[in-house]
Design an enzyme around this catalytic site. Structure first.
Site, PDB file in Angstrom:
ATOM      1  N   ASN A  85      29.242 -10.482  57.544  1.00 40.94           N
ATOM      2  CA  ASN A  85      29.899 -11.774  57.359  1.00 40.94           C
ATOM      3  C   ASN A  85      31.279 -11.732  58.006  1.00 40.94           C
ATOM      4  O   ASN A  85      32.058 -10.812  57.762  1.00 40.94           O
ATOM      5  CB  ASN A  85      30.018 -12.102  55.869  1.00 40.94           C
ATOM      6  CG  ASN A  85      28.671 -12.399  55.243  1.00 40.94           C
ATOM      7  OD1 ASN A  85      27.800 -12.973  55.884  1.00 40.94           O
ATOM      8  ND2 ASN A  85      28.488 -11.996  53.991  1.00 40.94           N
ATOM      9  N   HIS A  96      37.719  -6.281  55.095  1.00 46.78           N
ATOM     10  CA  HIS A  96      37.545  -4.969  55.725  1.00 46.78           C
ATOM     11  C   HIS A  96      36.093  -4.964  56.182  1.00 46.78           C
ATOM     12  O   HIS A  96      35.181  -5.051  55.341  1.00 46.78           O
ATOM     13  CB  HIS A  96      37.842  -3.873  54.688  1.00 46.78           C
ATOM     14  CG  HIS A  96      37.638  -2.468  55.149  1.00 46.78           C
ATOM     15  ND1 HIS A  96      38.571  -1.471  54.920  1.00 46.78           N
ATOM     16  CD2 HIS A  96      36.614  -1.866  55.799  1.00 46.78           C
ATOM     17  CE1 HIS A  96      38.127  -0.328  55.420  1.00 46.78           C
ATOM     18  NE2 HIS A  96      36.922  -0.552  55.959  1.00 46.78           N
ATOM     19  N   HIS A  98      32.373  -4.725  57.011  1.00 49.81           N
ATOM     20  CA  HIS A  98      31.302  -3.955  56.381  1.00 49.81           C
ATOM     21  C   HIS A  98      29.969  -4.557  56.748  1.00 49.81           C
ATOM     22  O   HIS A  98      29.870  -5.757  57.032  1.00 49.81           O
ATOM     23  CB  HIS A  98      31.476  -3.931  54.860  1.00 49.81           C
ATOM     24  CG  HIS A  98      31.694  -5.289  54.263  1.00 49.81           C
ATOM     25  ND1 HIS A  98      32.925  -5.917  54.316  1.00 49.81           N
ATOM     26  CD2 HIS A  98      30.856  -6.153  53.656  1.00 49.81           C
ATOM     27  CE1 HIS A  98      32.826  -7.110  53.752  1.00 49.81           C
ATOM     28  NE2 HIS A  98      31.582  -7.280  53.343  1.00 49.81           N
TER      29      HIS A  98
HETATM   30  P1  5GP Z   1      31.453 -10.119  51.925  1.00 51.00           P
HETATM   31  O1  5GP Z   1      31.375 -11.294  50.982  1.00 51.00           O
HETATM   32  O2  5GP Z   1      32.889  -9.839  52.317  1.00 51.00           O
HETATM   33  O3  5GP Z   1      30.527 -10.202  53.102  1.00 51.00           O
HETATM   34  O4  5GP Z   1      30.928  -8.872  51.122  1.00 51.00           O
HETATM   35  C1  5GP Z   1      31.667  -8.250  50.133  1.00 51.00           C
HETATM   36  C2  5GP Z   1      30.677  -7.620  49.195  1.00 51.00           C
HETATM   37  O5  5GP Z   1      31.376  -6.676  48.411  1.00 51.00           O
HETATM   38  C3  5GP Z   1      30.028  -8.610  48.239  1.00 51.00           C
HETATM   39  O6  5GP Z   1      28.617  -8.618  48.430  1.00 51.00           O
HETATM   40  C4  5GP Z   1      30.440  -8.104  46.869  1.00 51.00           C
HETATM   41  O7  5GP Z   1      29.415  -8.213  45.917  1.00 51.00           O
HETATM   42  C5  5GP Z   1      30.808  -6.653  47.141  1.00 51.00           C
HETATM   43  N1  5GP Z   1      31.815  -6.142  46.234  1.00 51.00           N
HETATM   44  C6  5GP Z   1      32.988  -6.759  45.865  1.00 51.00           C
HETATM   45  N2  5GP Z   1      33.667  -5.981  45.003  1.00 51.00           N
HETATM   46  C7  5GP Z   1      32.923  -4.850  44.843  1.00 51.00           C
HETATM   47  C8  5GP Z   1      33.111  -3.672  44.036  1.00 51.00           C
HETATM   48  O8  5GP Z   1      34.091  -3.497  43.315  1.00 51.00           O
HETATM   49  N3  5GP Z   1      32.137  -2.716  44.114  1.00 51.00           N
HETATM   50  C9  5GP Z   1      31.035  -2.874  44.912  1.00 51.00           C
HETATM   51  N4  5GP Z   1      30.123  -1.868  44.919  1.00 51.00           N
HETATM   52  N5  5GP Z   1      30.827  -3.969  45.669  1.00 51.00           N
HETATM   53  C10 5GP Z   1      31.751  -4.947  45.630  1.00 51.00           C
HETATM   54 ZN    ZN Z   2      40.527  -1.667  54.366  1.00 48.74          ZN
END
Ligand code: 5GP
Ligand code: ZN
Length: 112
Positions: A85, A96, A98
């Site tokens: 994303n 960051h 991922h």
């Molecule tokens: P994004 O929304 O930025 O593409 O993905 C971030 C992801 O990080 C989300 O799917 C969310 O559930 C995950 N996430 C956020 N905080 C934490 C955390 O404290 N631990 C873990 N294992 N995943 C997290």
């Molecule tokens: Zn970072």
């Protein structure tokens, strides 16, 4: 980077599924599929457009390693989906970069 969750996890996450010098893998805390991992480069950058030449080379190695361990460590028999994303429209919540690794069932294809 200070105050970055995924930089912090690089140092102290207790349940890494995989780790090497370039990246680590953890389970997503809010899984969107039966198996939902995050592959997280150790170097901090938010956007693909911020990647250095070294990041670009390392990214290839990271993706290749995910494939190598997809069955024996990640148990993604039957296939998987990689998602990155980028920005608000995509719903990026952690600044960051991922890679989401999703699997464990036959998935629909309707990200909208
Ligand atoms: P994004 O929304 O930025 O593409 O993905 C971030 C992801 O990080 C989300 O799917 C969310 O559930 C995950 N996430 C956020 N905080 C934490 C955390 O404290 N631990 C873990 N294992 N995943 C997290
Ligand atoms: Zn970072």
């Amino acid at each position: 980077m200070e105050n970055c969750l995924f930089c912090k996890f690089a140092k102290e996450h207790p349940a890494k599924v995989y780790e090497d010098e370039l990246f680590y893998i953890i389970k997503d805390i809010e899984p969107k599929a039966p198996l939902h991992y995050l592959a997280i480069p150790k170097r901090h950058y938010k956007y693909i457009t911020e990647m250095t030449n070294e990041d670009i080379q390392n990214f290839g190695k990271i993706v290749n390693k995910v494939g190598e361990i997809s069955i024996n460590i990640l148990h993604l028999d039957g296939g998987y989906r990689l998602v990155i994303n980028q920005g608000d429209n995509a719903g990026q919540t952690v600044p960051h970069l991922h890679i989401h690794i999703l699997g464990g069932k036959k998935m629909d294809w309707n990200p909208a």
